[in-house]
Write a protein that holds these residues in place. Sequence first.
Motif, PDB file in Angstrom:
ATOM      1  N   GLU A 166      -9.179   0.201   0.108  1.00 11.32           N
ATOM      2  CA  GLU A 166      -8.693  -1.028   0.287  1.00 11.32           C
ATOM      3  C   GLU A 166      -8.725  -1.751   0.768  1.00 11.32           C
ATOM      4  O   GLU A 166      -9.006  -3.361   1.224  1.00 11.32           O
ATOM      5  CB  GLU A 166      -7.018  -0.547  -0.091  1.00 11.32           C
ATOM      6  N   GLN A 184      -8.554   6.330  -1.217  1.00 14.20           N
ATOM      7  CA  GLN A 184      -8.240   5.066  -1.767  1.00 14.20           C
ATOM      8  C   GLN A 184      -7.632   3.296  -1.053  1.00 14.20           C
ATOM      9  O   GLN A 184      -8.015   2.549  -0.693  1.00 14.20           O
ATOM     10  CB  GLN A 184      -6.939   5.371  -2.835  1.00 14.20           C
ATOM     11  N   ARG A 185      -6.180   4.090   0.537  1.00 14.80           N
ATOM     12  CA  ARG A 185      -6.677   3.234   0.792  1.00 14.80           C
ATOM     13  C   ARG A 185      -7.605   2.884   1.854  1.00 14.80           C
ATOM     14  O   ARG A 185      -7.538   1.566   2.266  1.00 14.80           O
ATOM     15  CB  ARG A 185      -4.814   3.923   1.734  1.00 14.80           C
ATOM     16  N   GLU A 210     -12.273  -3.659   2.366  1.00 18.90           N
ATOM     17  CA  GLU A 210     -11.906  -4.683   0.848  1.00 18.90           C
ATOM     18  C   GLU A 210     -11.242  -5.501   1.909  1.00 18.90           C
ATOM     19  O   GLU A 210     -12.113  -6.604   1.419  1.00 18.90           O
ATOM     20  CB  GLU A 210     -11.436  -4.229  -0.060  1.00 18.90           C
ATOM     21  N   LEU A 247       0.441  -1.156   0.069  1.00 17.20           N
ATOM     22  CA  LEU A 247       0.248   0.006   0.153  1.00 17.20           C
ATOM     23  C   LEU A 247       1.315   1.387  -0.320  1.00 17.20           C
ATOM     24  O   LEU A 247       0.440   2.262  -0.327  1.00 17.20           O
ATOM     25  CB  LEU A 247      -0.901   0.024   0.788  1.00 17.20           C
TER      26      LEU A 247
END
Length: 397
Positions: A305, A301-302, A308, A254
């Motif tokens: 992530e 965005q992280r 998910e 990441l």
Amino acid sequence: MAPVLKAGEVVQAERGEGRWQVERKIGEGQFSGVYAVLDLRTQQQRAIKIEKRADVRTVRQEYRVLKRLAAAGCKQAVRVHEGGEMAHKGGRFFMVMDLLGTNLSTVRRGVWGGAVELTDAKVIGATMLKALEGAHAAGYIHRDVKPANFVMNPPDAPSPAYACWTLVDFGLARQYVDDASRGHLAPRAEAAFRGSTTYASVNCHNHEDQSRRDDLWGWFYCLAELIEGTLPWRGDREAAQAPTNTHDSQHAVLLPSPDGSQAAGCGSGQQAQQAQQQAQQQQQVQQQGGGGGLSKEAVLQRKLECLEQPQLLVTSIPCPQYVFALRQGALSEAAATACRQLRGLEPAEAAGVVCWLLDELASGVDHLPAAAAFCEEIAAFAAGTAKRCHDRATRQR
């Protein structure tokens, strides 16, 4: 900008006696400064917060919120003693508060050196949650939940785990209930970003109107940072020690590669100076709750992530790892379906499903820790079932 108040100065409201003698400056924000003061009447130490500019009324608004929280019986919001305008300071508004201890961000780094023992993290997380509960019960959301806004009370608590962590800085707080109807205010179609990039919820990044859930997302990120020592979207993860187990190594995907100029043993004095400047800038960003130098888009965005793949957020606790593995196929389809339906079942049916799931796990999973971890996850369902059973029994009486 020069300090608004100076040591030795006595603060006096437009109407009232000069009671608060300034001792030193202890903090500063974008729109206000905070100073330690002595109460000349009682000889007790307090803190005073004053606006830097008279045309920006953030302190006045915060004072109103804190007065309402106190009236509603909110015990873990900082207590205010006085507020008013200073005529000789251009009409700037000030408020006098309790002088509390060190904030959680500083304590995490200074006392524990980054990560907190899980036992202590649970205790601290619970008292933080209690503080938010009190504000929400009074009809307000904080909108800037972060470790720097929780402070130790009392300041001399024998251990941070024994302190009552008190919520401060309500400058961005907003009422979410209507005074007349006590119903929720209708959400706005779009809202400006409010809060700190590191701890803001995905909803806030998407400019959705904030509610209590967003305060709780901030609390959850604070708790994850307590346990892990950092967060996946923080730039300071690059400067952390090398991973000592396989769980930590998952964060590497990441993050960009560390900058060579920040590595230990820089070759030249110029490189060392650059590294020191970068470290100072990084520290400033952390104190402000920023994303470690990353853009808001990269932080978002992280966070997506991690939604998910939750094992990327919490790596030092086996539970998320095992639960994630179970979700990837270790359960039969029948068991997975039962889990999804568990919340909506009647109490007796839900209890039967839980027992069946335990048998399924015991017979179908090789690793007993995975079964134990999954049991912890469904314990939330069991707690809800127990409450429904209790409510039903109460009604039948």
